[in-house]
Motif scaffolding. Structure first.
Motif, PDB file in Angstrom:
ATOM      1  N   HIS A 417     -10.377  41.865   0.501  1.00  0.00           N
ATOM      2  CA  HIS A 417     -10.844  41.731  -0.880  1.00  0.00           C
ATOM      3  C   HIS A 417     -12.341  41.433  -0.876  1.00  0.00           C
ATOM      4  O   HIS A 417     -12.830  40.640  -0.064  1.00  0.00           O
ATOM      5  CB  HIS A 417     -10.102  40.605  -1.601  1.00  0.00           C
ATOM      6  CG  HIS A 417      -8.620  40.836  -1.700  1.00  0.00           C
ATOM      7  ND1 HIS A 417      -8.079  41.911  -2.339  1.00  0.00           N
ATOM      8  CD2 HIS A 417      -7.579  40.114  -1.219  1.00  0.00           C
ATOM      9  CE1 HIS A 417      -6.761  41.851  -2.274  1.00  0.00           C
ATOM     10  NE2 HIS A 417      -6.430  40.774  -1.591  1.00  0.00           N
ATOM     11  N   LEU A 418     -13.057  42.050  -1.812  1.00  0.00           N
ATOM     12  CA  LEU A 418     -14.488  41.840  -1.940  1.00  0.00           C
ATOM     13  C   LEU A 418     -14.746  40.742  -2.969  1.00  0.00           C
ATOM     14  O   LEU A 418     -14.241  40.800  -4.083  1.00  0.00           O
ATOM     15  CB  LEU A 418     -15.174  43.140  -2.370  1.00  0.00           C
ATOM     16  CG  LEU A 418     -16.685  43.205  -2.184  1.00  0.00           C
ATOM     17  CD1 LEU A 418     -17.050  43.128  -0.707  1.00  0.00           C
ATOM     18  CD2 LEU A 418     -17.241  44.494  -2.795  1.00  0.00           C
ATOM     19  N   ARG A 419     -15.527  39.741  -2.574  1.00  0.00           N
ATOM     20  CA  ARG A 419     -15.862  38.629  -3.463  1.00  0.00           C
ATOM     21  C   ARG A 419     -17.379  38.445  -3.488  1.00  0.00           C
ATOM     22  O   ARG A 419     -18.049  38.663  -2.476  1.00  0.00           O
ATOM     23  CB  ARG A 419     -15.206  37.327  -2.997  1.00  0.00           C
ATOM     24  CG  ARG A 419     -13.680  37.345  -2.981  1.00  0.00           C
ATOM     25  CD  ARG A 419     -13.161  36.073  -2.351  1.00  0.00           C
ATOM     26  NE  ARG A 419     -11.717  36.040  -2.246  1.00  0.00           N
ATOM     27  CZ  ARG A 419     -10.931  35.375  -3.100  1.00  0.00           C
ATOM     28  NH1 ARG A 419     -11.470  34.700  -4.107  1.00  0.00           N
ATOM     29  NH2 ARG A 419      -9.628  35.373  -2.948  1.00  0.00           N
ATOM     30  N   THR A 420     -17.898  38.027  -4.637  1.00  0.00           N
ATOM     31  CA  THR A 420     -19.322  37.748  -4.770  1.00  0.00           C
ATOM     32  C   THR A 420     -19.536  36.239  -4.775  1.00  0.00           C
ATOM     33  O   THR A 420     -18.876  35.514  -5.521  1.00  0.00           O
ATOM     34  CB  THR A 420     -19.892  38.351  -6.064  1.00  0.00           C
ATOM     35  OG1 THR A 420     -19.693  39.765  -6.050  1.00  0.00           O
ATOM     36  CG2 THR A 420     -21.380  38.073  -6.180  1.00  0.00           C
ATOM     37  N   GLY A 421     -20.450  35.791  -3.936  1.00  0.00           N
ATOM     38  CA  GLY A 421     -20.745  34.370  -3.843  1.00  0.00           C
ATOM     39  C   GLY A 421     -22.165  34.089  -4.273  1.00  0.00           C
ATOM     40  O   GLY A 421     -23.082  34.870  -4.003  1.00  0.00           O
TER      41      GLY A 421
END
Length: 430
Positions: A417-421
Motif C-alpha cells: 500500500h502506498l502512503r504519504t507521510g
C-alpha cells in the motif's frame, strides 16, 4: 511547568507514591542549580508526524512529539546537571478493536520517558562520577540506562570504570524506578601506540529469568600503514555462548576507503537502537559486509556496499551510490543510488535520486524520488509491481537558535500500500 514538575509528571505513570516522592526529590535536587543562575545549554524540539490511509490522501495516523535535552554547569561544585526526556501523543483516524492486534489505542500511544536526569561531578577520585538517571560509563559491554551511579577515570594509558543501579528499559512506557532489578559492573582498559583494548563484566537482572553475567571485550589495533583491525565480543559466560561478536578490517589510503566486517549475534525481537535496549529471543544471525569508497577529486564520491545475512533472518543488500557536489548548481549536491535487497518474503530493486541545494543563507532545500520494483511473495498480489515515490524537504534557520524543518514523502508498506507521510519540526537550541 518547571523541569522538576515536568519530570515528576513524566515518571509518575508506573510508580508507587513512595517512588514518586523519591523521584520528585531527585528531580528538584537535579534542577535546583538551574534556578540559581547557571547557564543552560541544550536543545528543545517539537515534531508533528502524519501518515495517510492506504492508497489515499485521507489522514490515518498522527502523533506529536516533544524532546528536551538540557545541561547546565555548576562551577562551584565542579559539576554539570543533565536533563533529557521526551513525550509522545498519538492520534489515530480509527481506534482498533483489541483483537485486531494493531496496537492502536494502546499505552504506547501516550508515552512519557525521562532518559537522563543526573548530576555529573568531574573531580571524584581522579575521575568523573555521575549520579541519577543516565547511560552507564562502560564502553566494552552495553548497559541499559539506569537509576544509580557511574564512575570513570581516564588516564594517559589506563582507564577504569564502574556502574551500579536499577535499569530503565526503553520499551516500557513511563518507566520509573524499579528496585527489583539491578545491574552492576566494571571495566579496565589500556591504550598506547595506536592500540586500544578493554574488558568489562556486567551483572544484570530482569532482562531474562533470574540474573546473568555478561562479559565484554574489545580491541582496536593497527596492522600495517593504513590498515586497522577491530573486534568486539559480548558473551554470557555462565551459559557458555556468544551474545554477539564483530570483527572489522579497515583500510584507508589517499582517496580510498575499504572496510570488511563479520558479525554474529542473537536476533533482536524488538530492536530499539542499541543492543542493550533490545529484547532478544533464541536464534542467531551471521552477517558479512563490504564497503568500498573512492573520492575523485574534491567533489565526486562513489561507493559500493554489500551485506549478506544468514541464519535466523536471511537478508541480502547491495548498493552502488554516487555523490557529486556542485551539480546541478554551485551550492548544491546530486546523489544517485541503485540498490537491490532480498529476503525470503520480498525483493526490492530501487533507484533513488536526490538534489540538495543550500544556495540561500538560511534555507536548505532537497527534492528527489525513489522508483521501486517490488515483489511481495506473501502478499495477495505476488507479481512484480512498479511504484514511484517523490519526496521533498526544507530546512529554514529562522535565527541562530530557531530551526524549522518540513518533509513530505511517500512510503510503501509490507502489503504494497502506498502512503504519504508528512513531518514538521521546530527546534530551539539554547
Amino acid at each position: 511547568m518547571t523541569p522538576a514538575v515536568w519530570i515528576a509528571t513524566a515518571a509518575g505513570g508506573s510508580m508507587t507514591d513512595r517512588g514518586r516522592f523519591i523521584w520528585l526529590l531527585l528531580c528538584v535536587l537535579v534542577t535546583s542549580p538551574v534556578y540559581a543562575g547557571a547557564r543552560l545549554e541544550g536543545v528543545v524540539s517539537l515534531r508533528w508526524e502524519g501518515l495517510t490511509d492506504r492508497d489515499a490522501l485521507s489522514p490515518d495516523y498522527q502523533d506529536l512529539r516533544t524532546r528536551v535535552q538540557l545541561t547546565a554547569p555548576v562551577t562551584a561544585m565542579n559539576a554539570r546537571v543533565h536533563l533529557e526526556g521526551w513525550m509522545r501523543q498519538s492520534f489515530a483516524g480509527h481506534v482498533a478493536e483489541p483483537d485486531e492486534g494493531s496496537g492502536v489505542g494502546s499505552a504506547y500511544d501516550q508515552r512519557r520517558q525521562v532518559r537522563r536526569a543526573s548530576v555529573e561531578f568531574t573531580r571524584v577520585a581522579g575521575g568523573t562520577l555521575e549520579i541519577g538517571r543516565h547511560r552507564s560509563h562502560l564502553t566494552t559491554v552495553a548497559a541499559l540506562d539506569a537509576d544509580g551511579l557511574s564512575w570513570r577515570r581516564q588516564g594517559k594509558r589506563l582507564w577504569l570504570a564502574a556502574t551500579a543501579g536499577a535499569p530503565v528499559p526503553y520499551w516500557e512506557p513511563d518507566a520509573g524506578i524499579d528496585a527489583t532489578r539491578l545491574q552492576a559492573g566494571g571495566e579496565l582498559g589500556w591504550r598506547a601506540g595506536g592500540w586500544e583494548t578493554g574488558a568489562g563484566l556486567l551483572r544484570e537482572e530482569g532482562r531474562a529469568p533470574g540474573a546473568r553475567w555478561r562479559l565484554g571485550w574489545q580491541l582496536h589495533a593497527p596492522v600495517v600503514a593504513g590498515l586497522r583491525v577491530g573486534t568486539r565480543i559480548d558473551a554470557d559466560p555462565d551459559a557458555g555462548r556468544w551474545l554477539s561478536g564483530r570483527a572489522t578490517l579497515t583500510w584507508r589510503r589517499a582517496n580510498w576507503l575499504a572496510q570488511v566486517h563479520a558479525t554474529e549475534r542473537e536476533v533482536s525481537a524488538f530492536p530499539a537502537g542499541t543492543a542493550a535496549d533490545s529484547l532478544l529471543y533464541g536464534g542467531r544471525s551471521h552477517e558479512l559486509g563490504l564497503r568500498l569508497q573512492r573520492r575523485w577529486g574534491r567533489d565526486l564520491t562513489t561507493s559500493l556496499r554489500l551485506r549478506s545475512n544468514t541464519g535466523a533472518r536471511e537478508y541480502r543488500f547491495e548498493e552502488l551510490a554516487v555523490r557529486w557536489r556542485g551539480v546541478p548548481l554551485d551550492r548544491g549536491e546530486l546523489a544517485l543510488a541503485l540498490s537491490d535487497s532480498w529476503s525470503p518474503w520480498r525483493q526490492l530493486e530501487q533507484l533513488r535520486l536526490e538534489c540538495t541545494w543550500w544556495g540561500l543563507s538560511r534555507w536548505t532545500l532537497a527534492a528527489g524520488a525513489t522508483v521501486t520494483a517490488h515483489e511481495w511473495r506473501a502478499s495477495r498480489l505476488p507479481e512484480w509491481r512498479l511504484r514511484a515515490r517523490p519526496h521533498l524537504s526544507a530546512r529554514w534557520a529562522l535565527s541562530p537558535s530557531w530551526v524549522l524543518q518540513l518533509q513530505l514523502q511517500e512510503t510503501l508498506d509490507e502489503f504494497t500500500h502506498l502512503r504519504t507521510g508528512a513531518t514538521a519540526g521546530l527546534t530551539y537550541r539554547l
